[in-house]
Design a protein around this motif. Structure first.
Motif, mmCIF file in Angstrom:
data_model
loop_
_atom_site.group_PDB
_atom_site.id
_atom_site.type_symbol
_atom_site.label_atom_id
_atom_site.label_comp_id
_atom_site.label_asym_id
_atom_site.label_seq_id
_atom_site.Cartn_x
_atom_site.Cartn_y
_atom_site.Cartn_z
ATOM 1 N N ARG A 174 42.592 -105.015 84.196
ATOM 2 C CA ARG A 174 43.704 -105.741 84.826
ATOM 3 C C ARG A 174 43.424 -105.909 86.306
ATOM 4 O O ARG A 174 43.678 -106.971 86.890
ATOM 5 C CB ARG A 174 45.023 -104.984 84.615
ATOM 6 N N ASN A 175 42.884 -104.850 86.913
ATOM 7 C CA ASN A 175 42.544 -104.902 88.336
ATOM 8 C C ASN A 175 41.452 -105.927 88.608
ATOM 9 O O ASN A 175 41.524 -106.700 89.575
ATOM 10 C CB ASN A 175 42.088 -103.518 88.811
ATOM 11 N N MET A 176 40.412 -105.946 87.749
ATOM 12 C CA MET A 176 39.301 -106.888 87.961
ATOM 13 C C MET A 176 39.771 -108.336 87.814
ATOM 14 O O MET A 176 39.330 -109.215 88.551
ATOM 15 C CB MET A 176 38.162 -106.604 86.983
ATOM 16 N N LYS A 177 40.635 -108.578 86.842
ATOM 17 C CA LYS A 177 41.183 -109.929 86.664
ATOM 18 C C LYS A 177 41.940 -110.357 87.922
ATOM 19 O O LYS A 177 41.763 -111.472 88.424
ATOM 20 C CB LYS A 177 42.106 -109.978 85.454
ATOM 21 N N HIS A 178 42.776 -109.461 88.436
ATOM 22 C CA HIS A 178 43.532 -109.792 89.637
ATOM 23 C C HIS A 178 42.605 -109.959 90.836
ATOM 24 O O HIS A 178 42.820 -110.831 91.683
ATOM 25 C CB HIS A 178 44.563 -108.710 89.945
ATOM 26 N N LEU A 179 41.554 -109.140 90.902
ATOM 27 C CA LEU A 179 40.602 -109.258 92.008
ATOM 28 C C LEU A 179 39.934 -110.631 91.996
ATOM 29 O O LEU A 179 39.782 -111.271 93.038
ATOM 30 C CB LEU A 179 39.546 -108.154 91.918
ATOM 31 N N GLY A 180 39.527 -111.089 90.811
ATOM 32 C CA GLY A 180 38.948 -112.420 90.707
ATOM 33 C C GLY A 180 39.924 -113.495 91.141
ATOM 34 O O GLY A 180 39.551 -114.460 91.830
ATOM 35 N N GLU A 181 41.187 -113.334 90.755
ATOM 36 C CA GLU A 181 42.212 -114.303 91.165
ATOM 37 C C GLU A 181 42.434 -114.265 92.671
ATOM 38 O O GLU A 181 42.655 -115.310 93.309
ATOM 39 C CB GLU A 181 43.513 -114.001 90.421
ATOM 40 N N ALA A 182 42.360 -113.065 93.255
ATOM 41 C CA ALA A 182 42.530 -112.935 94.705
ATOM 42 C C ALA A 182 41.366 -113.574 95.453
ATOM 43 O O ALA A 182 41.557 -114.235 96.486
ATOM 44 C CB ALA A 182 42.659 -111.457 95.078
ATOM 45 N N VAL A 183 40.148 -113.391 94.953
ATOM 46 C CA VAL A 183 38.980 -114.041 95.564
ATOM 47 C C VAL A 183 39.126 -115.558 95.479
ATOM 48 O O VAL A 183 38.841 -116.279 96.449
ATOM 49 C CB VAL A 183 37.680 -113.581 94.872
ATOM 50 N N ASN A 184 39.578 -116.050 94.338
ATOM 51 C CA ASN A 184 39.790 -117.486 94.161
ATOM 52 C C ASN A 184 40.801 -118.015 95.177
ATOM 53 O O ASN A 184 40.556 -119.018 95.852
ATOM 54 C CB ASN A 184 40.280 -117.758 92.743
ATOM 55 N N TRP A 185 41.931 -117.332 95.293
ATOM 56 C CA TRP A 185 42.981 -117.762 96.228
ATOM 57 C C TRP A 185 42.482 -117.753 97.663
ATOM 58 O O TRP A 185 42.633 -118.731 98.401
ATOM 59 C CB TRP A 185 44.195 -116.834 96.095
ATOM 60 N N LEU A 186 41.857 -116.653 98.062
ATOM 61 C CA LEU A 186 41.403 -116.521 99.438
ATOM 62 C C LEU A 186 40.299 -117.530 99.759
ATOM 63 O O LEU A 186 40.320 -118.175 100.809
ATOM 64 C CB LEU A 186 40.899 -115.102 99.690
ATOM 65 N N GLY A 187 39.356 -117.681 98.838
ATOM 66 C CA GLY A 187 38.275 -118.630 99.061
ATOM 67 C C GLY A 187 38.774 -120.051 99.228
ATOM 68 O O GLY A 187 38.314 -120.788 100.108
ATOM 69 N N LYS A 188 39.721 -120.435 98.389
ATOM 70 C CA LYS A 188 40.260 -121.794 98.464
ATOM 71 C C LYS A 188 41.126 -121.989 99.702
ATOM 72 O O LYS A 188 41.154 -123.092 100.280
ATOM 73 C CB LYS A 188 41.019 -122.116 97.193
ATOM 74 N N MET A 189 41.831 -120.945 100.129
ATOM 75 C CA MET A 189 42.613 -121.047 101.358
ATOM 76 C C MET A 189 41.701 -121.235 102.573
ATOM 77 O O MET A 189 41.979 -122.030 103.464
ATOM 78 C CB MET A 189 43.467 -119.785 101.531
ATOM 79 N N ILE A 190 40.585 -120.493 102.605
ATOM 80 C CA ILE A 190 39.632 -120.635 103.701
ATOM 81 C C ILE A 190 39.033 -122.036 103.706
ATOM 82 O O ILE A 190 38.907 -122.679 104.751
ATOM 83 C CB ILE A 190 38.523 -119.569 103.577
ATOM 84 N N LYS A 191 38.669 -122.509 102.514
ATOM 85 C CA LYS A 191 38.074 -123.839 102.389
ATOM 86 C C LYS A 191 39.054 -124.919 102.837
ATOM 87 O O LYS A 191 38.691 -125.846 103.570
ATOM 88 C CB LYS A 191 37.668 -124.075 100.941
ATOM 89 N N ALA A 192 40.296 -124.808 102.411
ATOM 90 C CA ALA A 192 41.309 -125.816 102.741
ATOM 91 C C ALA A 192 41.631 -125.828 104.224
ATOM 92 O O ALA A 192 41.910 -126.873 104.814
ATOM 93 C CB ALA A 192 42.573 -125.566 101.927
ATOM 94 N N GLY A 193 41.595 -124.635 104.856
ATOM 95 C CA GLY A 193 41.905 -124.556 106.281
ATOM 96 C C GLY A 193 40.857 -125.240 107.131
ATOM 97 O O GLY A 193 41.179 -125.791 108.187
ATOM 98 N N ASN A 194 39.610 -125.195 106.688
ATOM 99 C CA ASN A 194 38.504 -125.856 107.393
ATOM 100 C C ASN A 194 38.469 -125.491 108.874
ATOM 101 O O ASN A 194 38.268 -126.335 109.746
ATOM 102 C CB ASN A 194 38.609 -127.380 107.234
ATOM 103 N N VAL A 195 38.700 -124.193 109.146
ATOM 104 C CA VAL A 195 38.678 -123.703 110.523
ATOM 105 C C VAL A 195 37.449 -122.804 110.683
ATOM 106 O O VAL A 195 37.310 -121.825 109.958
ATOM 107 C CB VAL A 195 39.956 -122.907 110.855
ATOM 108 N N PRO A 196 36.541 -123.119 111.604
ATOM 109 C CA PRO A 196 35.336 -122.310 111.775
ATOM 110 C C PRO A 196 35.666 -120.856 112.110
ATOM 111 O O PRO A 196 36.589 -120.584 112.894
ATOM 112 C CB PRO A 196 34.602 -122.990 112.931
ATOM 113 N N TYR A 197 34.924 -119.950 111.521
ATOM 114 C CA TYR A 197 35.127 -118.531 111.803
ATOM 115 C C TYR A 197 34.640 -118.225 113.225
ATOM 116 O O TYR A 197 33.590 -118.732 113.641
ATOM 117 C CB TYR A 197 34.362 -117.677 110.786
#
Length: 213
Positions: A174-197
Motif C-alpha cells: 500500500r505504501n509503495m503504491k502511494h509512493l508511486g502516486e506521490a512521485v507522479n504528482w510531484l513530477g507532474k507539478m514540477i513539469k507544469a510549473g516550468n520554473v528552473p531549479y
C-alpha cells in the motif's frame, strides 16, 4: 516523463525488485516511461575522490569504462525521477548501491548539480532491523544533490527474509503504491510549473580537498 528504478539487490526477482515494481506500476499507468536497472551483483567500484569528474565537466567518471556506473548514471540524468532500492546488509545498503550513491553524488555536485530538481525516492527491504539507516543513506544522495523527495504514508520499507516473502507485507505494498502516486504528482507539478531549479553557483560549491586528504 521518465522514471528509473535502480535495484541494489544482487537477487533478481527478489524482495527489493518486487517493491520497486510496485512503485513503478502507478507511474506506468499514468503515462510515465519506466525502467528498472539492476546494479546489485554487478561490477561497480567505489569513489576514490580524484575530482577528475569536476575537472572534465563531462558528467562521467573516468573509471566508468570498467564497470556499469556511467551507463547507469546517464540513464538517471535522462530521467525526471529516480527511485533507489536496496535490501539491508549489516544495517545499511549493499556495497553496489553505496558505490553508486558516492559516485553519483560526486559527479553531480561537480557538474553544475546535474541531478538538481529531479524527484528522488527510496525503498528498503529487510528481515528485521536497520531499515531507517539504509533508508537515510539513499535519501542522502537526494538531499545533497538538490533533488526533491516526496513523502508517503509510512517509512518506505517491506519485511521479508526469503525471496518473495515481502508480498505478505500488505502495508508495504500500500505504501509503495502511494509512493508511486506521490512521485507522479510531484513530477507532474514540477513539469507544469516550468520554473528552473535554483542550482548552486560555481563559487558556492564546497572546495576541493587537498590530494593528500
Amino acid at each position: 516523463m521518465k522514471v528509473v528504478a535502480i535495484n541494489g539487490s544482487p537477487r533478481k526477482s527478489g524482495n527489493t525488485e518486487l517493491l520497486l515494481k510496485a512503485v513503478l506500476e502507478p507511474l506506468a499507468e499514468s503515462g510515465w516511461e519506466t525502467e528498472l536497472i539492476q546494479i546489485g551483483g554487478k561490477t561497480i567500484r567505489g569513489c576514490c575522490g580524484c575530482h577528475k569528474c569536476w575537472e572534465n565537466k563531462d558528467k562521467r567518471c573516468i573509471f566508468g569504462g570498467t564497470d556499469i556506473f556511467n551507463d547507469t548514471f546517464a540513464k538517471a540524468l535522462e530521467a525526471d525521477a529516480i527511485v533507489l532500492g536496496s535490501p539491508v546488509y549489516f544495517t545499511d545498503v549493499t556495497t553496489e548501491m553505496k558505490a553508486f550513491i558516492d559516485r553519483a553524488g560526486f559527479v553531480a555536485l561537480g557538474n553544475d548539480c546535474a541531478l538538481a530538481g529531479k524527484v528522488g525516492a527510496a525503498a528498503v527491504t529487510l528481515r528485521r532491523g536497520g531499515s531507517t539507516h539504509a533508508f537515510d543513506t539513499m535519501n542522502h544522495l537526494f538531499f545533497m544533490s538538490q533533488m526533491v523527495v516526496p513523502g508517503s504514508i509510512y517509512w518506505n520499507m517491506g519485511f521479508g527474509l526469503r525471496p518473495g516473502d515481502v508480498v505478505q507485507d500488505e502495508e508495504a505494498f500500500r505504501n509503495m503504491k502511494h509512493l508511486g502516486e506521490a512521485v507522479n504528482w510531484l513530477g507532474k507539478m514540477i513539469k507544469a510549473g516550468n520554473v528552473p531549479y535554483p542550482v548552486v553557483k560555481e563559487g558556492e560549491l564546497p572546495p576541493e580537498p587537498a590530494q593528500n586528504e
